[in-house]
Motif scaffolding. Structure first.
Motif, PDB file in Angstrom:
ATOM      1  N   ARG A  83       1.015  -0.906  -0.133  1.00  0.00           N
ATOM      2  CA  ARG A  83      -0.066   0.104  -0.146  1.00  0.00           C
ATOM      3  C   ARG A  83       0.941   1.922   0.220  1.00  0.00           C
ATOM      4  NH1 ARG A  83      -5.445  -1.175  -0.980  1.00  0.00           N
ATOM      5  NH2 ARG A  83      -5.863  -2.688  -0.266  1.00  0.00           N
ATOM      6  N   ILE A  84       2.183   1.237   0.165  1.00  0.00           N
ATOM      7  CA  ILE A  84       3.051   1.936   0.347  1.00  0.00           C
ATOM      8  C   ILE A  84       3.279   2.591  -0.762  1.00  0.00           C
ATOM      9  CG2 ILE A  84       5.692   2.653   0.482  1.00  0.00           C
ATOM     10  CD1 ILE A  84       4.013   2.993   3.332  1.00  0.00           C
ATOM     11  N   VAL A  85       3.416   1.785  -1.786  1.00  0.00           N
ATOM     12  CA  VAL A  85       3.754   2.109  -3.286  1.00  0.00           C
ATOM     13  C   VAL A  85       2.515   3.078  -4.130  1.00  0.00           C
ATOM     14  CG1 VAL A  85       3.075   1.301  -5.795  1.00  0.00           C
ATOM     15  CG2 VAL A  85       5.069   0.822  -3.366  1.00  0.00           C
ATOM     16  N   THR A  86       0.629   2.667  -3.290  1.00  0.00           N
ATOM     17  CA  THR A  86      -0.409   3.432  -3.670  1.00  0.00           C
ATOM     18  C   THR A  86      -0.506   4.763  -3.451  1.00  0.00           C
ATOM     19  OG1 THR A  86      -1.696   1.430  -3.633  1.00  0.00           O
ATOM     20  CG2 THR A  86      -2.565   3.002  -3.602  1.00  0.00           C
ATOM     21  N   LEU A  87       0.428   4.535  -1.675  1.00  0.00           N
ATOM     22  CA  LEU A  87       0.260   6.199  -1.075  1.00  0.00           C
ATOM     23  C   LEU A  87       1.341   7.219  -2.047  1.00  0.00           C
ATOM     24  CD1 LEU A  87       0.319   5.035   2.864  1.00  0.00           C
ATOM     25  CD2 LEU A  87      -1.543   5.924   1.233  1.00  0.00           C
ATOM     26  N   MET A  88       2.562   5.806  -2.770  1.00  0.00           N
ATOM     27  CA  MET A  88       3.375   7.238  -3.438  1.00  0.00           C
ATOM     28  C   MET A  88       2.904   7.780  -4.377  1.00  0.00           C
ATOM     29  SD  MET A  88       6.909   4.460  -2.968  1.00  0.00           S
ATOM     30  CE  MET A  88       7.510   5.553  -3.967  1.00  0.00           C
ATOM     31  N   GLU A  89       2.228   6.773  -5.216  1.00  0.00           N
ATOM     32  CA  GLU A  89       1.171   6.773  -6.480  1.00  0.00           C
ATOM     33  C   GLU A  89       0.423   8.111  -6.438  1.00  0.00           C
ATOM     34  OE1 GLU A  89      -1.074   5.187  -9.933  1.00  0.00           O
ATOM     35  OE2 GLU A  89      -1.346   4.506  -7.922  1.00  0.00           O
ATOM     36  N   GLU A  90      -0.328   8.447  -5.224  1.00  0.00           N
ATOM     37  CA  GLU A  90      -1.487   9.502  -4.862  1.00  0.00           C
ATOM     38  C   GLU A  90      -1.144  10.236  -4.554  1.00  0.00           C
ATOM     39  OE1 GLU A  90      -5.079  10.053  -1.155  1.00  0.00           O
ATOM     40  OE2 GLU A  90      -4.464   8.460  -1.781  1.00  0.00           O
ATOM     41  N   ALA A  91       0.196  10.551  -3.657  1.00  0.00           N
ATOM     42  CA  ALA A  91       1.126  11.962  -3.493  1.00  0.00           C
ATOM     43  C   ALA A  91       1.647  12.881  -4.508  1.00  0.00           C
ATOM     44  CB  ALA A  91       2.427  11.957  -2.524  1.00  0.00           C
ATOM     45  N   ARG A  92       1.992  11.380  -5.290  1.00  0.00           N
ATOM     46  CA  ARG A  92       3.101  11.877  -6.484  1.00  0.00           C
ATOM     47  C   ARG A  92       1.650  12.808  -7.821  1.00  0.00           C
ATOM     48  NH1 ARG A  92       4.997   7.754  -8.342  1.00  0.00           N
ATOM     49  NH2 ARG A  92       3.487   6.747  -9.937  1.00  0.00           N
ATOM     50  N   VAL A  93       0.652  11.973  -7.909  1.00  0.00           N
ATOM     51  CA  VAL A  93      -0.278  12.631  -8.442  1.00  0.00           C
ATOM     52  C   VAL A  93      -1.347  13.324  -8.575  1.00  0.00           C
ATOM     53  CG1 VAL A  93      -2.662  11.820  -9.315  1.00  0.00           C
ATOM     54  CG2 VAL A  93      -0.825  10.459  -9.488  1.00  0.00           C
ATOM     55  N   ARG A  94      -1.262  13.988  -6.571  1.00  0.00           N
ATOM     56  CA  ARG A  94      -1.448  15.273  -6.674  1.00  0.00           C
ATOM     57  C   ARG A  94      -0.986  16.808  -6.258  1.00  0.00           C
ATOM     58  NH1 ARG A  94      -4.617  13.969  -0.589  1.00  0.00           N
ATOM     59  NH2 ARG A  94      -4.455  16.069  -0.876  1.00  0.00           N
ATOM     60  N   TRP A  95       0.406  15.797  -6.301  1.00  0.00           N
ATOM     61  CA  TRP A  95       1.808  17.195  -6.566  1.00  0.00           C
ATOM     62  C   TRP A  95       1.807  17.400  -7.152  1.00  0.00           C
ATOM     63  CZ3 TRP A  95       6.729  15.834  -9.213  1.00  0.00           C
ATOM     64  CH2 TRP A  95       7.194  16.940  -8.421  1.00  0.00           C
ATOM     65  N   THR A  96       1.643  16.569  -9.066  1.00  0.00           N
ATOM     66  CA  THR A  96       2.068  16.600 -10.137  1.00  0.00           C
ATOM     67  C   THR A  96       0.878  16.923 -11.157  1.00  0.00           C
ATOM     68  OG1 THR A  96       3.154  14.882 -11.153  1.00  0.00           O
ATOM     69  CG2 THR A  96       1.992  15.865 -12.426  1.00  0.00           C
ATOM     70  N   ARG A  97      -0.257  17.543 -10.252  1.00  0.00           N
ATOM     71  CA  ARG A  97      -1.501  17.919 -10.542  1.00  0.00           C
ATOM     72  C   ARG A  97      -1.864  19.711 -10.111  1.00  0.00           C
ATOM     73  NH1 ARG A  97      -6.515  13.355 -10.844  1.00  0.00           N
ATOM     74  NH2 ARG A  97      -5.863  12.611 -12.258  1.00  0.00           N
ATOM     75  N   ALA A  98      -1.317  19.755  -8.677  1.00  0.00           N
ATOM     76  CA  ALA A  98      -1.072  21.280  -8.399  1.00  0.00           C
ATOM     77  C   ALA A  98       0.249  22.282  -9.346  1.00  0.00           C
ATOM     78  CB  ALA A  98      -0.484  21.259  -7.035  1.00  0.00           C
ATOM     79  N   GLN A  99       0.791  21.661  -9.114  1.00  0.00           N
ATOM     80  CA  GLN A  99       1.867  22.695  -9.964  1.00  0.00           C
ATOM     81  C   GLN A  99       1.436  21.795 -11.625  1.00  0.00           C
ATOM     82  OE1 GLN A  99       5.550  21.832  -7.647  1.00  0.00           O
ATOM     83  NE2 GLN A  99       4.867  20.192  -7.293  1.00  0.00           N
ATOM     84  N   PRO A 100       1.384  23.435 -12.478  1.00  0.00           N
ATOM     85  CA  PRO A 100       0.949  23.672 -14.278  1.00  0.00           C
ATOM     86  C   PRO A 100       1.912  23.335 -14.666  1.00  0.00           C
ATOM     87  CG  PRO A 100       0.328  25.556 -12.614  1.00  0.00           C
ATOM     88  CD  PRO A 100       0.900  24.763 -11.258  1.00  0.00           C
ATOM     89  N   GLU A 101       3.419  23.701 -13.999  1.00  0.00           N
ATOM     90  CA  GLU A 101       4.922  23.385 -15.098  1.00  0.00           C
ATOM     91  C   GLU A 101       5.179  22.187 -14.956  1.00  0.00           C
ATOM     92  OE1 GLU A 101       5.710  24.274 -10.843  1.00  0.00           O
ATOM     93  OE2 GLU A 101       4.230  25.285 -11.393  1.00  0.00           O
ATOM     94  N   LEU A 102       4.359  21.407 -14.439  1.00  0.00           N
ATOM     95  CA  LEU A 102       5.057  19.885 -14.248  1.00  0.00           C
ATOM     96  C   LEU A 102       3.288  18.887 -15.462  1.00  0.00           C
ATOM     97  CD1 LEU A 102       5.983  18.843 -10.910  1.00  0.00           C
ATOM     98  CD2 LEU A 102       7.266  19.882 -13.108  1.00  0.00           C
ATOM     99  N   ALA A 103       2.779  19.828 -15.442  1.00  0.00           N
ATOM    100  CA  ALA A 103       1.578  19.359 -16.564  1.00  0.00           C
ATOM    101  C   ALA A 103       2.233  19.275 -18.234  1.00  0.00           C
ATOM    102  CB  ALA A 103       0.418  20.184 -16.257  1.00  0.00           C
ATOM    103  N   GLY A 104       1.196  18.796 -18.651  1.00  0.00           N
ATOM    104  CA  GLY A 104       1.496  19.401 -20.167  1.00  0.00           C
ATOM    105  C   GLY A 104       2.407  18.608 -21.144  1.00  0.00           C
ATOM    106  N   PHE A 105       3.613  16.900 -19.935  1.00  0.00           N
ATOM    107  CA  PHE A 105       3.496  16.333 -21.270  1.00  0.00           C
ATOM    108  C   PHE A 105       3.472  15.584 -22.338  1.00  0.00           C
ATOM    109  CE2 PHE A 105       6.238  16.806 -17.109  1.00  0.00           C
ATOM    110  CZ  PHE A 105       7.413  16.373 -17.333  1.00  0.00           C
TER     111      PHE A 105
END
Length: 136
Positions: free
Chosen positions: A25-47
């Motif tokens: 489940r740690i891997v799932t928590l990492m994924e959730e945090a990473r996705v939320r982090w990416t979505r909160a930073q427009p500069e990381l979106a748009g690949f």
């Protein structure tokens, strides 16, 4: 250059029979945090073409107990030619309980092959470099 703290809610199903967080489940928590982090930073979106996880590793540093939530510090650790590494450090209180890394690869517009990071993407990633998290 810093990391971003993301608070993630823990689910009852995240625990094992002993009341600890299940290691998978740690891997799932990492994924959730990473996705939320990416979505909160427009500069990381748009690949263009999207991105995929090419490699994932986790070091379990301390016993993680089931609680209502935990904090995951997220940021860019390494920027390569055709990939970048996102670091995730999970905390319960002041204790780092895991330290994980995901190697992310940008996809070409065909959606099947990788491609090099553009200079603009590298610059945006550089702005999110991970600094040493407390307790790690």
């Amino acid at each position: 250059m810093s990391h971003t703290d993301i608070t993630v809610a823990l689910r009852w199903s995240d625990q094992d029979a002993n009341g600890h967080l299940n290691n998978a489940r740690i891997v799932t928590l990492m994924e959730e945090a990473r996705v939320r982090w990416t979505r909160a930073q427009p500069e990381l979106a748009g690949f263009r073409g999207g991105i995929v996880v090419a490699s994932l590793s986790v070091d379990y540093l301390a016993q993680a107990d089931y609680r209502p939530e935990m904090v995951v510090a997220v940021g860019i650790e390494r920027i390569g030619t055709k990939s970048f590494t996102v670091r995730h450090v999970g905390y319960q209180g002041d204790t780092a309980v895991f330290d994980g890394r995901a190697v992310i690869v940008p996809m070409a517009e065909d959606g099947r092959s990788s491609r090099a990071l553009t200079d603009a993407e590298r610059g945006r990633l550089e702005a999110s470099r991970f600094i040493q998290a407390p307790g790690t």
